[in-house]
Design a protein around this motif. Structure first.
Motif, PDB file in Angstrom:
ATOM      1  N   ASP A 146       0.845  -1.198   0.000  1.00  0.00           N
ATOM      2  CA  ASP A 146       0.000   0.000   0.000  1.00  0.00           C
ATOM      3  C   ASP A 146       0.875   1.241   0.000  1.00  0.00           C
ATOM      4  OD1 ASP A 146      -2.374  -1.400   0.008  1.00  0.00           O
ATOM      5  OD2 ASP A 146      -2.457  -1.539   2.192  1.00  0.00           O
ATOM      6  N   GLY A 147       0.540   2.166  -0.906  1.00  0.00           N
ATOM      7  CA  GLY A 147       1.284   3.419  -0.985  1.00  0.00           C
ATOM      8  C   GLY A 147       2.441   3.341  -1.968  1.00  0.00           C
ATOM      9  N   LEU A 148       2.593   2.232  -2.684  1.00  0.00           N
ATOM     10  CA  LEU A 148       3.684   2.072  -3.646  1.00  0.00           C
ATOM     11  C   LEU A 148       3.081   1.555  -4.949  1.00  0.00           C
ATOM     12  CD1 LEU A 148       7.151   0.680  -3.138  1.00  0.00           C
ATOM     13  CD2 LEU A 148       5.722  -0.519  -4.761  1.00  0.00           C
ATOM     14  N   TRP A 149       3.529   2.097  -6.065  1.00  0.00           N
ATOM     15  CA  TRP A 149       3.039   1.639  -7.360  1.00  0.00           C
ATOM     16  C   TRP A 149       4.192   1.553  -8.341  1.00  0.00           C
ATOM     17  CZ3 TRP A 149       2.023   6.177  -4.963  1.00  0.00           C
ATOM     18  CH2 TRP A 149       2.403   7.357  -5.588  1.00  0.00           C
ATOM     19  N   ILE A 150       4.117   0.558  -9.217  1.00  0.00           N
ATOM     20  CA  ILE A 150       5.154   0.318 -10.224  1.00  0.00           C
ATOM     21  C   ILE A 150       4.698   0.972 -11.520  1.00  0.00           C
ATOM     22  CG2 ILE A 150       6.310  -1.482 -11.583  1.00  0.00           C
ATOM     23  CD1 ILE A 150       6.035  -3.285  -9.111  1.00  0.00           C
ATOM     24  N   THR A 151       5.599   1.756 -12.123  1.00  0.00           N
ATOM     25  CA  THR A 151       5.243   2.468 -13.348  1.00  0.00           C
ATOM     26  C   THR A 151       5.856   1.842 -14.596  1.00  0.00           C
ATOM     27  OG1 THR A 151       7.095   3.980 -13.016  1.00  0.00           O
ATOM     28  CG2 THR A 151       4.946   4.659 -12.146  1.00  0.00           C
ATOM     29  N   ALA A 152       6.957   1.083 -14.448  1.00  0.00           N
ATOM     30  CA  ALA A 152       7.581   0.457 -15.621  1.00  0.00           C
ATOM     31  C   ALA A 152       8.382  -0.761 -15.190  1.00  0.00           C
ATOM     32  CB  ALA A 152       8.498   1.453 -16.335  1.00  0.00           C
ATOM     33  N   VAL A 153       8.375  -1.771 -16.048  1.00  0.00           N
ATOM     34  CA  VAL A 153       9.172  -2.977 -15.820  1.00  0.00           C
ATOM     35  C   VAL A 153       9.855  -3.297 -17.141  1.00  0.00           C
ATOM     36  CG1 VAL A 153       9.124  -5.426 -15.255  1.00  0.00           C
ATOM     37  CG2 VAL A 153       7.554  -3.866 -14.107  1.00  0.00           C
ATOM     38  N   ARG A 154      11.179  -3.490 -17.089  1.00  0.00           N
ATOM     39  CA  ARG A 154      11.930  -3.898 -18.274  1.00  0.00           C
ATOM     40  C   ARG A 154      12.627  -5.209 -17.938  1.00  0.00           C
ATOM     41  NH1 ARG A 154      15.368   0.878 -20.648  1.00  0.00           N
ATOM     42  NH2 ARG A 154      15.078  -0.269 -22.573  1.00  0.00           N
ATOM     43  N   VAL A 155      12.354  -6.213 -18.730  1.00  0.00           N
ATOM     44  CA  VAL A 155      12.970  -7.518 -18.532  1.00  0.00           C
ATOM     45  C   VAL A 155      13.717  -7.861 -19.811  1.00  0.00           C
ATOM     46  CG1 VAL A 155      12.569  -9.935 -17.969  1.00  0.00           C
ATOM     47  CG2 VAL A 155      11.050  -8.192 -17.048  1.00  0.00           C
ATOM     48  N   ARG A 157      10.735   0.367 -12.178  1.00  0.00           N
ATOM     49  CA  ARG A 157      10.606   1.788 -11.828  1.00  0.00           C
ATOM     50  C   ARG A 157       9.241   1.982 -11.186  1.00  0.00           C
ATOM     51  NH1 ARG A 157      13.916   5.642 -14.284  1.00  0.00           N
ATOM     52  NH2 ARG A 157      15.501   4.691 -15.565  1.00  0.00           N
ATOM     53  N   GLY A 158       9.165   2.930 -10.285  1.00  0.00           N
ATOM     54  CA  GLY A 158       7.900   3.195  -9.642  1.00  0.00           C
ATOM     55  C   GLY A 158       7.957   4.405  -8.741  1.00  0.00           C
ATOM     56  N   SER A 159       6.906   4.559  -7.940  1.00  0.00           N
ATOM     57  CA  SER A 159       6.803   5.679  -7.007  1.00  0.00           C
ATOM     58  C   SER A 159       6.199   5.166  -5.712  1.00  0.00           C
ATOM     59  CB  SER A 159       5.919   6.782  -7.576  1.00  0.00           C
ATOM     60  OG  SER A 159       6.444   7.271  -8.789  1.00  0.00           O
ATOM     61  N   ALA A 160       6.500   5.891  -4.617  1.00  0.00           N
ATOM     62  CA  ALA A 160       5.956   5.523  -3.311  1.00  0.00           C
ATOM     63  C   ALA A 160       5.662   6.800  -2.547  1.00  0.00           C
ATOM     64  CB  ALA A 160       6.954   4.662  -2.542  1.00  0.00           C
ATOM     65  N   VAL A 161       4.671   6.721  -1.643  1.00  0.00           N
ATOM     66  CA  VAL A 161       4.337   7.906  -0.854  1.00  0.00           C
ATOM     67  C   VAL A 161       5.379   8.146   0.238  1.00  0.00           C
ATOM     68  CG1 VAL A 161       1.876   7.844  -1.336  1.00  0.00           C
ATOM     69  CG2 VAL A 161       2.753   6.556   0.592  1.00  0.00           C
ATOM     70  N   ARG A 162       6.057   7.048   0.664  1.00  0.00           N
ATOM     71  CA  ARG A 162       7.127   7.173   1.665  1.00  0.00           C
ATOM     72  C   ARG A 162       8.329   6.357   1.213  1.00  0.00           C
ATOM     73  NH1 ARG A 162       2.900   5.385   4.625  1.00  0.00           N
ATOM     74  NH2 ARG A 162       4.066   3.561   5.323  1.00  0.00           N
ATOM     75  N   PRO A 163       9.547   6.811   1.455  1.00  0.00           N
ATOM     76  CA  PRO A 163      10.739   6.104   0.980  1.00  0.00           C
ATOM     77  C   PRO A 163      10.907   4.718   1.613  1.00  0.00           C
ATOM     78  CG  PRO A 163      11.326   8.289   1.829  1.00  0.00           C
ATOM     79  CD  PRO A 163       9.884   8.110   2.056  1.00  0.00           C
ATOM     80  N   GLU A 164      10.455   4.501   2.850  1.00  0.00           N
ATOM     81  CA  GLU A 164      10.678   3.209   3.514  1.00  0.00           C
ATOM     82  C   GLU A 164       9.843   2.074   2.915  1.00  0.00           C
ATOM     83  OE1 GLU A 164       7.750   5.621   6.031  1.00  0.00           O
ATOM     84  OE2 GLU A 164       9.706   6.003   5.148  1.00  0.00           O
ATOM     85  N   LEU A 165       8.898   2.391   2.011  1.00  0.00           N
ATOM     86  CA  LEU A 165       8.097   1.344   1.376  1.00  0.00           C
ATOM     87  C   LEU A 165       8.863   0.585   0.291  1.00  0.00           C
ATOM     88  CD1 LEU A 165       4.669   3.203   1.026  1.00  0.00           C
ATOM     89  CD2 LEU A 165       5.358   1.563   2.773  1.00  0.00           C
ATOM     90  N   VAL A 202       8.154   9.818  -3.647  1.00  0.00           N
ATOM     91  CA  VAL A 202       9.509   9.533  -4.125  1.00  0.00           C
ATOM     92  C   VAL A 202       9.413   8.595  -5.311  1.00  0.00           C
ATOM     93  CG1 VAL A 202      10.687   9.856  -1.922  1.00  0.00           C
ATOM     94  CG2 VAL A 202       9.785   7.616  -2.494  1.00  0.00           C
ATOM     95  N   ASP A 203      10.318   8.782  -6.263  1.00  0.00           N
ATOM     96  CA  ASP A 203      10.429   7.892  -7.413  1.00  0.00           C
ATOM     97  C   ASP A 203      11.608   6.966  -7.151  1.00  0.00           C
ATOM     98  OD1 ASP A 203       8.328   9.160  -8.792  1.00  0.00           O
ATOM     99  OD2 ASP A 203       9.692  10.677  -9.586  1.00  0.00           O
ATOM    100  N   PHE A 204      11.474   5.698  -7.556  1.00  0.00           N
ATOM    101  CA  PHE A 204      12.567   4.750  -7.338  1.00  0.00           C
ATOM    102  C   PHE A 204      12.877   3.973  -8.604  1.00  0.00           C
ATOM    103  CE2 PHE A 204       8.783   2.272  -6.397  1.00  0.00           C
ATOM    104  CZ  PHE A 204       9.034   1.049  -6.988  1.00  0.00           C
ATOM    105  N   VAL A 205      14.133   3.468  -8.646  1.00  0.00           N
ATOM    106  CA  VAL A 205      14.601   2.609  -9.732  1.00  0.00           C
ATOM    107  C   VAL A 205      15.350   1.459  -9.095  1.00  0.00           C
ATOM    108  CG1 VAL A 205      16.067   2.424 -11.781  1.00  0.00           C
ATOM    109  CG2 VAL A 205      14.836   4.553 -11.333  1.00  0.00           C
TER     110      VAL A 205
END
Length: 199
Positions: free
Chosen positions: A127-136, A146-154, A187-190
């Protein structure tokens, strides 16, 4: 005084009117015959006009029947051609689906699929995290999420859960990037398995 009336007008002396004389009968009969002839002529004229219309309609019907036969002769050929194209398209779709299934299940020449990776990612819900792209790539050996989360600890929580999936066991993410979005709301993550790969 006695009065007496004398009628000098005798019915015998009165002029008798003849209601139907021979001349009147001849004139009436002639008039009726002329009327009947006029009606007969008009009816004959109408019958001839209707006969012409019927003949014209029959001619048109014959032409339409010939056109219909010509179209009917063409229709089976078109139907067979359309059916053949539909069969070819269905076969091409089936071949494409088989190829996709092979790629996803790992039965390609490389012998490695990435369907398990996508399935593992789909099972993990944070909850609070979503994936925006997957490259395999390379049958699942090279992976980028790649994705985004409402809090970095997720994000580390997602990585922990992925470690429990069979497709991700032993996989190391060499790039773990967190960056605050310009609006500051999330936050955006990779996550990437190989640091040298382009994002």
């Amino acid at each position: 005084m006695t009065t007496q009336q004398i009628n000098l007008y005798q019915p015998v002396l009165r002029k008798q009117r003849k209601l139907l004389s021979a001349a009147t009968l001849v004139q009436g009969t002639a008039l009726v015959l002329v009327g009947l002839l006029a009606i007969y002529g008009y009816g004959l004229w109408q019958v001839r006009a209707l006969e012409q219309q019927v003949a014209h309609a029959a001619q048109q019907q014959g032409e339409r029947a010939r056109q219909l036969q010509a179209l009917a002769a063409l229709a089976p050929a078109r139907g067979e051609d359309t059916l053949a194209r539909s069969v070819e398209a269905a076969q091409a779709d089936t071949a494409g689906m088989r190829r996709l299934l092979e790629v996803l299940s790992g039965t390609t020449r490389e012998g490695r699929g990435f369907g398990d990776h996508l399935e593992g990612l789909a099972r993990q819900r944070v909850d609070g995290l979503w994936i925006t792209a997957v490259r395999v790539r390379q049958g699942g050996a090279a992976l980028e999420v790649r994705g985004s989360a409402v809090r970095p600890e997720l994000v580390p929580r997602l990585v922990q859960r992925l470690g429990r999936e069979a497709a991700f066991r032993g996989m190391e993410f060499e790039v773990f990037s967190l960056q605050r979005a310009p609006d500051g709301g999330h936050v955006d993550f990779v996550l990437r398995t190989h640091a040298g790969e382009a994002g």
